[in-house]
Design a protein around this motif. Sequence first.
Motif, PDB file in Angstrom:
ATOM      1  N   UNK A  87       6.571   2.635  10.665  1.00 22.10           N
ATOM      2  CA  UNK A  87       6.338   3.167   9.326  1.00 22.10           C
ATOM      3  C   UNK A  87       7.142   2.401   8.293  1.00 22.10           C
ATOM      4  N   UNK A  88       8.319   1.915   8.688  1.00 21.38           N
ATOM      5  CA  UNK A  88       9.156   1.161   7.760  1.00 21.38           C
ATOM      6  C   UNK A  88       8.530  -0.176   7.378  1.00 21.38           C
ATOM      7  N   UNK A  89       7.561  -0.639   8.162  1.00 23.08           N
ATOM      8  CA  UNK A  89       6.899  -1.902   7.878  1.00 23.08           C
ATOM      9  C   UNK A  89       5.688  -1.722   6.967  1.00 23.08           C
ATOM     10  N   UNK A  90       5.632  -0.589   6.294  1.00 24.86           N
ATOM     11  CA  UNK A  90       4.585  -0.372   5.304  1.00 24.86           C
ATOM     12  C   UNK A  90       5.215  -0.396   3.917  1.00 24.86           C
ATOM     13  N   UNK A  91       4.412  -0.765   2.917  1.00 27.93           N
ATOM     14  CA  UNK A  91       4.890  -0.793   1.543  1.00 27.93           C
ATOM     15  C   UNK A  91       4.592   0.530   0.843  1.00 27.93           C
ATOM     16  N   UNK A  92       5.360   0.825  -0.174  1.00 27.34           N
ATOM     17  CA  UNK A  92       5.103   1.983  -0.998  1.00 27.34           C
ATOM     18  C   UNK A  92       3.753   1.810  -1.698  1.00 27.34           C
ATOM     19  N   UNK A  93       2.839   2.780  -1.596  1.00 26.47           N
ATOM     20  CA  UNK A  93       1.571   2.667  -2.322  1.00 26.47           C
ATOM     21  C   UNK A  93       1.829   2.530  -3.817  1.00 26.47           C
ATOM     22  N   UNK A  94       1.007   1.748  -4.488  1.00 30.63           N
ATOM     23  CA  UNK A  94       1.275   1.473  -5.891  1.00 30.63           C
ATOM     24  C   UNK A  94       1.211   2.737  -6.744  1.00 30.63           C
ATOM     25  N   UNK A  95       0.344   3.669  -6.396  1.00 30.02           N
ATOM     26  CA  UNK A  95       0.290   4.916  -7.157  1.00 30.02           C
ATOM     27  C   UNK A  95       1.595   5.702  -7.016  1.00 30.02           C
ATOM     28  N   UNK A  96       2.190   5.647  -5.818  1.00 32.58           N
ATOM     29  CA  UNK A  96       3.489   6.298  -5.621  1.00 32.58           C
ATOM     30  C   UNK A  96       4.555   5.559  -6.421  1.00 32.58           C
ATOM     31  N   UNK A  97       4.490   4.231  -6.421  1.00 35.20           N
ATOM     32  CA  UNK A  97       5.426   3.447  -7.215  1.00 35.20           C
ATOM     33  C   UNK A  97       5.349   3.845  -8.686  1.00 35.20           C
ATOM     34  N   UNK A  98       4.146   3.958  -9.206  1.00 30.45           N
ATOM     35  CA  UNK A  98       3.978   4.336 -10.603  1.00 30.45           C
ATOM     36  C   UNK A  98       4.560   5.725 -10.867  1.00 30.45           C
ATOM     37  N   UNK A  99       4.339   6.639  -9.943  1.00 30.98           N
ATOM     38  CA  UNK A  99       4.873   7.990 -10.103  1.00 30.98           C
ATOM     39  C   UNK A  99       6.400   7.990 -10.105  1.00 30.98           C
TER      40      UNK A  99
END
Length: 380
Positions: free
Chosen positions: A40-52
């Motif tokens: 799971x750590x090898x996944x990136x933060x979804x951009x919508x979550x980043x924006x939030x």
Amino acid sequence: MSGNQVQSELRDARRNVEINVGKICNNKCVFCLDGMPSKEDHTFIPFEVMKSELERWRAEGHLSVGFLGGEPTTYPKIVEAVGYAKQLGFTRIALATNAMMLRREPFLDDLLAAGLSRVTVSMHGHTAALEDKLTMVPGGFEKKCTALRNLVARRDKGLLRDGVSVNAVINGWNYQDILPMMHFFFDEMRLDDLRINFVRPEGYAEDNAELVPTYTGLVPLLIRAIVLNEQRFKKVFTFGGMPMCMLPEALLRDEALLSRYVGDVYRDLSTDCSIRSDAVMDDGVAKSEGGRSRFNWQDRKRFDLKYQMPSCQRCEKTSVCEGVWRGYLDIYGEEEFAPLVTTPTGIGRTNARLKQAPLARPIEKRRRYHRRLLVLNQVG
């Protein structure tokens, strides 16, 4: 601002948040805090979550944001994230990066055009042999040097208004090279800001005395580095992770000098953090919600990741000193440390310094200073 921070004219007053984009990295540092990241750590933060996240922290009054990993330049949406931060009104937008991707000038220029205003480069050696050994990436040193030249050139054009710095993790393989590192970064690379942080003994460095030097062995070199900077370089040179009682008395008795060099106490921005987390319960000062763990970095260090011994309560600096990394005490114990009190000649230790550095304790005989295992790359 964290209650652990003293008032300081040298501190940028903007509240800062560091957003972890994920733990994917293109270096393999021997002292890495993350150790073996999960799938799971090898996944990136979804951009919508980043924006939030950006919206959340900006609404709370933060004007400074940093992106870190892992390695934030591997995040596919990093340019867009920087641009959205600028759109929201963040005035200080930073990357904590190994900078290998920044050797590519079009990519760097895209980040600058989007609003990037500061870059902190993780680089831990002044030669290819040392840097590449520490990061386990052959050729990485030359790529980072190219990136530094690119960054300095753009700094000189006024395109990085909040500066360029190098953040070196001081460990058992490089601590004796602090002085040549200063010559390299200040003279050859033309930097004007160098931060050295004592290695955090977790992840790959946990229980590893080879990678964790003693404070007693480091202090004489630190004194020489301060003298060199005062007499020759006159640059921003700071350090972090040093318990106050291990600092030389001459530094402790000169408040102006102390505030110039002790970066984590007098210079670091009050920093909140947001990282991906599977935790469903709070962890110390870290609050878990919606797949993110959020905390103040200064409070996280002081209350969860470091330790103040009972004798520290008699120390006049206990209100500003964060304590000692718990992993360090696992290896070397408590005998190096002593409360600081004011005497007729000025502030000093109640016990004399050790004449010889302590030896690492056998693993089977080590007392465990249990610590939280939620980890985050060093913030600087």
